[in-house]
Write an enzyme that holds these catalytic residues in place. Sequence first.
Site, short mmCIF file in Angstrom:
data_model
loop_
_atom_site.label_atom_id
_atom_site.label_comp_id
_atom_site.label_asym_id
_atom_site.label_seq_id
_atom_site.Cartn_x
_atom_site.Cartn_y
_atom_site.Cartn_z
N HIS A 39 -1.36 5.63 -4.84
CA HIS A 39 -0.85 6.76 -4.06
C HIS A 39 0.38 6.34 -3.26
O HIS A 39 0.50 5.19 -2.83
CB HIS A 39 -1.92 7.27 -3.10
CG HIS A 39 -3.09 7.88 -3.79
ND1 HIS A 39 -3.03 9.09 -4.44
CD2 HIS A 39 -4.37 7.44 -3.93
CE1 HIS A 39 -4.22 9.38 -4.96
NE2 HIS A 39 -5.04 8.39 -4.67
N ARG A 76 -5.87 -14.22 -2.81
CA ARG A 76 -4.98 -15.38 -2.80
C ARG A 76 -5.63 -16.47 -3.64
O ARG A 76 -6.85 -16.48 -3.86
CB ARG A 76 -4.72 -15.88 -1.38
CG ARG A 76 -5.97 -16.35 -0.66
CD ARG A 76 -5.67 -16.79 0.76
NE ARG A 76 -6.86 -17.29 1.43
CZ ARG A 76 -7.28 -18.55 1.36
NH1 ARG A 76 -6.59 -19.43 0.63
NH2 ARG A 76 -8.38 -18.94 1.99
#
Length: 250
Positions: free
Chosen positions: A137, A204
């Site tokens: 979005h 990560r």
Amino acid sequence: MPTNRNTFSSLALLRRGLMSRAVHRVWAWVQETGAVTAQHPGRLRFGRIGTGTRLAFPQGTVFGEPWIELGDHCIIGEQVTLTAGLMPDLDLGAETVLTLGNGVVLGRGSHVIADTTVSIGSDTYCGPYVYITSTNHSYDDPHEPVGKQWPRMEPVEIGPGCWIGTGAVILPGARLGRNVVVAAGAVVRGEVPDRAVVAGAPARVVRSWDAEKGWQPPLRTPAPVPIPDGVTSEQLAAVAVLLEDVTDGG
């Protein structure tokens, strides 16, 4: 009088048991009949559905299937959503939009939303409820409802041999290398190198492979010992019985 009540209770339990077995048999038949394969595609007409590939019943939302190609021996779990394009009945052109390589596994309740190109490499396994999307979005206009603003789209590429844990989210523009491990619940964006382990939101790298040093940081558990070549299923079953006897003190 108590005898009659006991008799009625026994008959009720018997009827319930018979009905339960009948329901399970019918449901097993429905699952088998409703599964989608190359030989029995039902209403779905994929651009390609490979040999040995199976979509379990009940399927999730599936549309844009002419622009979806499924490789050989893929396992698509129950309630898995596979979509190409923003909505059904669009003409997406000549090119494939969503591609699954050979041997891809999508766990129950997973979603693969390909409004632009999404590619999942061979032998990539996804746990249940994984969400892979090429669309996000946008909220550039602070006065317009977010759901009414035109979304942003970026291709997604997942290399071969990856493992994507339960509930992980792969965002638009993500590019995962070969043999990447995505921890459960991770939210992945951007590029992930080959043979890396990622975790967290945003994800990560928490472990990576070095050709000279091996895994860094080092693995905390020893590598599993593979089953030797030539061992039969009957021999494995016999070993399991022996281990149970030892555990029980026999």
